[in-house]
Design a protein around this motif. Sequence first.
Motif, short mmCIF file in Angstrom:
data_model
loop_
_atom_site.label_atom_id
_atom_site.label_comp_id
_atom_site.label_asym_id
_atom_site.label_seq_id
_atom_site.Cartn_x
_atom_site.Cartn_y
_atom_site.Cartn_z
N GLY A 13 -2.99 3.66 -8.60
CA GLY A 13 -3.34 2.71 -7.54
C GLY A 13 -2.72 3.06 -6.20
N VAL A 14 -2.51 4.36 -5.95
CA VAL A 14 -1.90 4.82 -4.70
C VAL A 14 -2.77 5.91 -4.09
CG1 VAL A 14 0.41 4.32 -5.60
CG2 VAL A 14 -0.51 6.66 -5.78
N THR A 15 -2.57 6.16 -2.81
CA THR A 15 -3.17 7.34 -2.19
C THR A 15 -2.26 8.53 -2.45
OG1 THR A 15 -4.48 6.20 -0.52
CG2 THR A 15 -3.73 8.41 0.03
N VAL A 16 -2.84 9.66 -2.81
CA VAL A 16 -2.10 10.87 -3.14
C VAL A 16 -2.36 11.93 -2.08
CG1 VAL A 16 -1.84 12.78 -4.77
CG2 VAL A 16 -2.11 10.44 -5.62
N LEU A 17 -1.30 12.45 -1.48
CA LEU A 17 -1.38 13.63 -0.61
C LEU A 17 -0.73 14.77 -1.38
CD1 LEU A 17 -0.54 13.93 3.19
CD2 LEU A 17 0.08 15.69 1.54
N LEU A 18 -1.55 15.63 -1.97
CA LEU A 18 -1.07 16.75 -2.76
C LEU A 18 -0.89 17.97 -1.86
CD1 LEU A 18 -0.38 18.12 -5.46
CD2 LEU A 18 -2.85 18.44 -5.82
N LYS A 19 0.36 18.31 -1.60
CA LYS A 19 0.67 19.37 -0.64
C LYS A 19 0.32 20.75 -1.19
CE LYS A 19 4.91 17.66 -0.29
NZ LYS A 19 6.27 17.26 0.15
N GLY A 20 -0.02 21.65 -0.28
CA GLY A 20 -0.32 23.03 -0.66
C GLY A 20 -1.03 23.74 0.47
N ASP B 2 -8.64 22.56 -11.03
CA ASP B 2 -9.26 21.65 -10.06
C ASP B 2 -8.20 20.69 -9.53
OD1 ASP B 2 -10.78 19.88 -8.58
OD2 ASP B 2 -12.41 19.77 -10.06
N ARG B 3 -7.56 21.06 -8.42
CA ARG B 3 -6.50 20.24 -7.84
C ARG B 3 -7.06 18.93 -7.28
NH1 ARG B 3 -4.19 21.90 -3.60
NH2 ARG B 3 -1.98 21.46 -4.00
N THR B 4 -8.29 18.97 -6.80
CA THR B 4 -8.90 17.75 -6.27
C THR B 4 -9.07 16.72 -7.37
OG1 THR B 4 -10.06 18.98 -4.53
CG2 THR B 4 -10.91 16.79 -5.08
N ALA B 5 -9.61 17.13 -8.51
CA ALA B 5 -9.79 16.20 -9.63
C ALA B 5 -8.45 15.65 -10.10
CB ALA B 5 -10.50 16.90 -10.78
N ALA B 6 -7.42 16.50 -10.14
CA ALA B 6 -6.10 16.05 -10.57
C ALA B 6 -5.55 15.00 -9.61
CB ALA B 6 -5.14 17.23 -10.66
N ALA B 7 -5.74 15.21 -8.32
CA ALA B 7 -5.26 14.24 -7.33
C ALA B 7 -6.03 12.93 -7.43
CB ALA B 7 -5.38 14.82 -5.92
N PRO C 177 0.86 -1.19 0.00
CA PRO C 177 0.00 0.00 0.00
C PRO C 177 0.90 1.24 0.00
CG PRO C 177 -0.62 -1.54 1.75
CD PRO C 177 0.72 -1.98 1.23
N VAL C 178 0.67 2.16 -0.92
CA VAL C 178 1.56 3.29 -1.12
C VAL C 178 0.79 4.60 -0.98
CG1 VAL C 178 3.03 4.51 -2.80
CG2 VAL C 178 3.17 2.01 -2.59
N VAL C 179 1.40 5.57 -0.30
CA VAL C 179 0.90 6.94 -0.28
C VAL C 179 2.04 7.85 -0.72
CG1 VAL C 179 1.33 7.09 2.23
CG2 VAL C 179 -0.10 8.82 1.11
N VAL C 180 1.76 8.70 -1.70
CA VAL C 180 2.76 9.62 -2.22
C VAL C 180 2.46 11.03 -1.73
CG1 VAL C 180 3.24 8.21 -4.25
CG2 VAL C 180 1.49 9.99 -4.39
N THR C 181 3.50 11.86 -1.59
CA THR C 181 3.33 13.19 -1.01
C THR C 181 3.93 14.27 -1.92
OG1 THR C 181 5.38 13.01 0.28
CG2 THR C 181 3.36 12.26 1.33
N PRO C 182 3.42 14.42 -3.13
CA PRO C 182 3.99 15.41 -4.05
C PRO C 182 3.48 16.82 -3.80
CG PRO C 182 2.16 14.32 -5.10
CD PRO C 182 2.32 13.67 -3.75
N HIS C 183 4.28 17.81 -4.23
CA HIS C 183 3.75 19.16 -4.40
C HIS C 183 3.25 19.26 -5.84
CE1 HIS C 183 7.50 19.98 -6.47
NE2 HIS C 183 8.22 19.91 -5.35
N ASP C 184 2.78 20.43 -6.25
CA ASP C 184 2.12 20.56 -7.54
C ASP C 184 3.00 20.13 -8.71
OD1 ASP C 184 -0.10 21.50 -6.24
OD2 ASP C 184 0.11 23.58 -6.87
N ARG C 185 4.25 20.55 -8.74
CA ARG C 185 5.13 20.21 -9.87
C ARG C 185 5.44 18.71 -9.88
NH1 ARG C 185 6.91 24.74 -7.68
NH2 ARG C 185 8.61 23.73 -6.56
#
Length: 293
Positions: free
Chosen positions: A180-187, A167-172, A137-145
């Motif tokens: 197939g991962v959970t995305v934590l999009l920082k901001g 729409d940052r939510t739709a992109a995430a 199970p993977v969670v990634v923590t990217p910023h926008d770029r």
Amino acid sequence: MALEWTAEHAAGVLRMPTASDDKYSRGVLGVRTGSERYPGAAVLGVEAAHRTGLGMVRYLGPERPTALVLARRPETVTADGRVQAWLIGSGTDASERRAAETRALRDLLAGEVPVVVDAGALDLVADAPGGAPWRAPVVVTPHDRELARLRDAAGLPAVDLTEPGVDRTAAAVDTARALGVTVLLKGARTVVATPAGVARTVTSPTPWLATAGTGDVLGGILGALVAGAAGAAEAGEEASALDVEALGALAATAAFVHGRAAAAASEARAGGPITALDVAEAVASVIGALLHR
């Protein structure tokens, strides 16, 4: 529709230790972060993980970061062994990563324990064998770029997340589904999305959080929460082992704690500026306040 994560939500995710706990039921986090070029990332992530309340941090990294981690947190274990979650990538550069380290990180992603992937390890996420999601199970923590680069690697349409009104939510969400991962999009407004399309948002309570090293602190908080949940599941306190969907609530809680710690650190300085280490040091008080709600 995204759910705005609140103190009540976060408190419901956190776990108060009991007299029957040991360091394994409280969670052991393995950390492969930092580099000779960026050793501070290891110190900040390990510090934050300890402050979040897990049972043990096991740090495996280069010589200089290891020395600095032990100088700051001598309770950190620097020998290989049992872990219940991994934090990888903070303070590293994929272009400088050696082949042996790449193999080691891929082995973690192909394993069974959850993995928090940050910064210099994000390039590995879209490189799963056969295009299927990694076993862990993977969670990634990217910023926008970084999210834009992940989308490109996944073959998704390009999105400029710096453009007003995007729409940052739709992109995430569609990135989480594709990989197939959970995305934590920082901001300033953090978005957490799971492969099933569940979205949660966390609004930062202070703009002082936008400073060097705070992402490393977030990684440590998240890694600790994931390790703690995995330890509880292993001890039989949860119905099943942690899966990628369960990482969504943990990621949103980590972002909430991170923001509240930044606000607390700033308030202690009359609303003034803060450093990443200030944020890490405030985490324990935020955890305590949430647990006692």
